[in-house]
Design an enzyme around this catalytic site. Structure first.
Site, PDB file in Angstrom:
ATOM      1  N   ASP A   1      -1.763   0.804  23.243  1.00 60.63           N
ATOM      2  CA  ASP A   1      -2.719   1.729  22.651  1.00 60.63           C
ATOM      3  C   ASP A   1      -3.454   1.071  21.493  1.00 60.63           C
ATOM      4  O   ASP A   1      -2.839   0.464  20.613  1.00 60.63           O
ATOM      5  CB  ASP A   1      -1.985   2.978  22.149  1.00 60.63           C
ATOM      6  CG  ASP A   1      -2.909   3.943  21.445  1.00 60.63           C
ATOM      7  OD1 ASP A   1      -3.739   4.565  22.123  1.00 60.63           O
ATOM      8  OD2 ASP A   1      -2.804   4.057  20.201  1.00 60.63           O
TER       9      ASP A   1
ATOM     10  N   GLU B   1      -5.641  -0.813  26.739  1.00 57.13           N
ATOM     11  CA  GLU B   1      -6.544   0.317  26.518  1.00 57.13           C
ATOM     12  C   GLU B   1      -7.622  -0.097  25.527  1.00 57.13           C
ATOM     13  O   GLU B   1      -7.347  -0.263  24.338  1.00 57.13           O
ATOM     14  CB  GLU B   1      -5.764   1.519  25.977  1.00 57.13           C
ATOM     15  CG  GLU B   1      -6.605   2.781  25.830  1.00 57.13           C
ATOM     16  CD  GLU B   1      -6.922   3.135  24.381  1.00 57.13           C
ATOM     17  OE1 GLU B   1      -7.720   4.070  24.178  1.00 57.13           O
ATOM     18  OE2 GLU B   1      -6.389   2.489  23.476  1.00 57.13           O
TER      19      GLU B   1
END
Length: 509
Positions: free
Chosen positions: A191, A231
């Site tokens: 993330d 991501e």
């Protein structure tokens, strides 16, 4: 990764606990999915950023369950888990120790400040060059020991950025990988990894050193039997480049391109993307975040004053956003940008189903295209149930993203699964997860601005067939599949009839 549909879910919002979510997966979804991305279940799962601000990234929040509950799900489905590499909660034990002891804390090198990256000071040009997905500069003034420091806080003042190149920073990340590998997790989603490396005089976003860091963390994950999903929201050419250096990357350009195509009846931009996109992609239409538009739009302004063209022009992006607002009857406008506390600059907050005006046919077309393009498809839990915008939750919290984070009770899930559009979507998911054609070769057949045909052929002789035909102007679409008694064809609105013709267990997850 299993070549099947994977669900994305908050355990607290669909089931209530990890164990109850597992029960819903088995009873409600079965072999329609082969994996599940369990959104942050760490302590606490309900912080300022819905779990993306972990106080303890190695502990399951006891209100949700235990590591053994994660292992139980992993026995039936591949589990993806978020690894928040860029920051940790300001309430974490490590940062609390730094606040109390300052430079005497063994964790002091673990956290970034303005002076860490700019020891000789920063100019106005240095500061304005830093890329941040929200307004303002990424710093928060804090009293650290006896000093007042500008701590680096990319997202919120309660999420303090980690120096991932420091010794305590590296040890912290390896500790997380060990915990996840021990719990049977198959894939980690890095993330906000694009922000993890900072260097003076750069944008501090996806710089060359970021790729070196991704290589190191991927190697450490692979050593522990974990695959890595990166991501990053950025220009589409960046995504193509990133994909060559990682296990998996998101196809974030697909969601806005499909909306644009369905709104306008013009598939030109989508067709171009299908010809250049990476195939080691996780395809999504919706996630726990909003509907991104930066991935299809023009790139960031270069030093020479030029801007890379996007898959969509600035005018097309603006028209896309306005059309979403129109089709949601203004609901998305209330949840986007300055209208809500979520101020991300690159996304519109709405469910995908609502963004299409609740049009069942358009929604099934979008999902069918997602399932037929190369990659591994992920479906967000609200999208799997064709959910509308949760305006009550938005009003209660004032958080823009909550419009797409409905809290389903188990009974509500069972009720939604009986809706016709959800039944057809589940049939599409089951076909994608079980039909052997999707283990074969992909072909983009007849395709122009108005129509498209996507085909998969598998087997030694190409005997396994799955084909999707779409007309963008009329919105007519059908699927043709090989079955035990010969090829079968059905419109998307009746694709569940095809599932009944398929032999059970034709392909394992």
């Amino acid at each position: 990764m299993r070549n099947s549909v994977h669900l994305i879910v908050y355990t607290a919002r669909m089931g209530g606990t990890i164990r109850q979510t597992g029960e819903l997966l088995r009873s409600g979804f079965g072999d329609a999915i082969g994996g599940v991305h369990l959104l942050p279940y760490f302590t606490p799962f309900d912080g300022v950023d819905a779990g993306f601000d972990p106080v303890d990234h190695t502990a399951v929040d006891p209100r949700l369950g235990t590591w053994e509950d994660i292992r139980n799900i992993s026995r039936d489905y591949q589990v993806t888990t978020d690894m928040i590499v860029n920051h940790v909660s300001s309430h974490s034990a490590q940062f609390r120790d730094v606040l109390a002891r300052g430079q005497d804390s063994p964790f002091a090198p673990m956290f970034l400040s303005l002076s860490t990256v700019f020891p000789d000071g920063a100019t106005e040009d240095d500061l304005t060059r830093i890329y941040r997905p929200r307004p303002g500069l990424p710093f928060t003034a804090m009293r650290v020991g006896a000093e007042k420091r500008l701590m680096w806080t990319t997202f919120t003042s309660e999420q303090v950025d980690i120096d991932v190149e420091s010794e305590p920073g590296r040890a912290y990340l390896l500790q997380i990988l060990d915990a996840l590998a021990g719990a049977g997790v198959s894939l980690v989603r890095l993330d906000a990894v694009g922000y993890a490396i900072k260097r003076a005089g750069t944008t501090c976003f996806m710089i060359p050193q970021t790729f070196a860091f991704i290589d190191r963390i991927r190697a450490a994950a692979n050593e522990r039997g974990l695959e890595v999903l990166v991501e990053v929201h950025s220009h589409y050419e960046d995504q193509v480049r990133i994909a060559t250096q990682v296990d998996w990357v998101y196809d974030f350009a697909l969601p806005p391109l499909l909306l644009h195509t369905l709104f306008t009846g013009d598939g030109t931009a989508l067709l171009h993307w299908l010809r250049v996109r990476p195939h080691n992609a996780m395809t999504v239409l919706d996630t726990h975040d909003g509907i991104g538009v930066i991935d299809a739009g023009p790139g960031e302004l270069r030093a020479d004053g030029t801007r890379p063209d996007g898959l969509l022009t600035p005018g097309q992006v603006e028209a896309l956003v306005e059309e979403i607002h129109r089709r949601t009857r203004g609901e998305s406008r209330q949840a986007t940008g300055a209208a809500a506390s979520n101020l991300d600059l690159y996304q519109v907050n709405s469910t995908y189903y609502a963004a299409l005006g609740g049009d069942d046919q358009a929604y099934l077309i979008a999902r069918a295209v997602q399932f037929f393009v190369p990659g591994v498809p992920q479906v967000y839990y609200v999208g799997a149930l064709a959910g509308g915008n949760d305006m009550d939750l938005l009003a209660a919290t004032g958080v823009g993203r909550d419009i797409n984070r409905h809290r389903y009770t188990p009974e509500e899930v069972r009720c939604e699964l009986r809706r016709p559009v959800v039944r057809e979507l589940m049939a599409l998911m089951r076909i994608r997860s079980t039909h052997p054609a999707f283990d074969g070769e992909f072909s983009l057949l007849s395709a122009d601005a108005t129509a498209m045909s996507l085909e998969w052929r598998g087997g030694d002789r190409g005997e396994h067939l799955a084909r999707l035909d779409v007309d963008w102007r009329t919105r007519e679409a059908s699927i043709r599949l090989s079955a035990a008694d010969g090829p079968v064809t059905a419109p998307l609105s009746k694709v569940s009839a095809l599932v009944a013709r398929l032999p059970h267990g034709v392909r394992t997850r």
